[in-house]
Structure formats: structure tokens, C-alpha cells
Write a protein that holds these residues in place. Structure first.
Motif, PDB file in Angstrom:
ATOM      1  N   GLU A 252       0.842  -1.203   0.000  1.00 40.45           N
ATOM      2  CA  GLU A 252       0.000   0.000   0.000  1.00 40.45           C
ATOM      3  C   GLU A 252       0.869   1.242   0.000  1.00 40.45           C
ATOM      4  OE1 GLU A 252      -2.995   0.398   2.955  1.00 40.45           O
ATOM      5  OE2 GLU A 252      -3.866  -1.557   2.533  1.00 40.45           O
TER       6      GLU A 252
ATOM      7  N   LYS B 149       0.047   5.437   0.309  1.00 41.74           N
ATOM      8  CA  LYS B 149      -0.940   6.504   0.434  1.00 41.74           C
ATOM      9  C   LYS B 149      -0.409   7.745  -0.292  1.00 41.74           C
ATOM     10  CE  LYS B 149      -4.175   8.372   3.584  1.00 41.74           C
ATOM     11  NZ  LYS B 149      -4.918   8.107   4.771  1.00 41.74           N
TER      12      LYS B 149
ATOM     13  N   GLU C  56      -4.802  12.271   1.147  1.00 38.42           N
ATOM     14  CA  GLU C  56      -5.888  11.902   2.063  1.00 38.42           C
ATOM     15  C   GLU C  56      -6.980  11.070   1.389  1.00 38.42           C
ATOM     16  OE1 GLU C  56      -6.102  12.446   5.371  1.00 38.42           O
ATOM     17  OE2 GLU C  56      -4.033  13.133   5.196  1.00 38.42           O
TER      18      GLU C  56
ATOM     19  N   THR D 215      -5.310   6.048  -2.207  1.00 32.89           N
ATOM     20  CA  THR D 215      -4.389   5.025  -1.732  1.00 32.89           C
ATOM     21  C   THR D 215      -4.177   4.022  -2.855  1.00 32.89           C
ATOM     22  OG1 THR D 215      -5.208   5.239   0.525  1.00 32.89           O
ATOM     23  CG2 THR D 215      -3.990   3.245   0.007  1.00 32.89           C
TER      24      THR D 215
ATOM     25  N   ARG E 145      -2.940   0.361  -3.951  1.00 36.59           N
ATOM     26  CA  ARG E 145      -2.786  -0.936  -3.305  1.00 36.59           C
ATOM     27  C   ARG E 145      -2.524  -1.984  -4.380  1.00 36.59           C
ATOM     28  NH1 ARG E 145      -7.413  -1.108  -0.681  1.00 36.59           N
ATOM     29  NH2 ARG E 145      -6.503  -0.019   1.062  1.00 36.59           N
TER      30      ARG E 145
END
Length: 65
Positions: free
Chosen positions: A36, A38, A41, A44, A46
Motif C-alpha cells: 500500500e 498513500k 488523504e 491510496t 494498493r
């Protein structure tokens, strides 16, 4: 074959199919990796990697004998 013998045979085959279903391919998960990252905010990234082993039945074994 008379109807009663056919009925008995089909019933026996149906019961056998429930008790001993035909063997299909078997899969087993060996490893699972999740990465993952980021970005901010709301975002993300993955990445999921799944390693599996699949064993298929040998077709020559079914026709032998």
C-alpha cells in the motif's frame, strides 16, 4: 434394461456422485503480499499479489485399465 433396473442404477449413480464427487483441479494459496502507498488523504494505491498452486488430475489415469 427393464425400467426398475434402470431406476436402481441411476439412483446408485446419483448417490455415488454425492458421496464421491469427481475430482476437479485443486488450488492452494501459497503466498499473499499486499503493498500500500498513500498518495494523499483521498487516494491510496494498493497492489495485491497472490501465488497459487493448481493441481489438475491426470487424464491418462482415467483412461487406463
Amino acid at each position: 434394461m427393464p425400467w426398475f433396473q434402470k431406476l436402481c442404477r441411476q439412483t446408485g449413480l446419483a448417490i455415488h456422485g454425492v458421496i464421491h464427487p469427481t475430482q476437479g483441479s485443486k488450488k492452494a494459496e501459497v503466498n499473499r503480499t499486499v503493498e500500500e502507498q498513500k498518495i494523499n488523504e483521498t487516494v491510496t494505491l494498493r497492489r495485491t499479489t497472490i501465488e497459487e498452486i493448481e493441481v489438475k488430475p491426470n487424464q491418462q489415469d482415467d483412461h487406463a485399465a
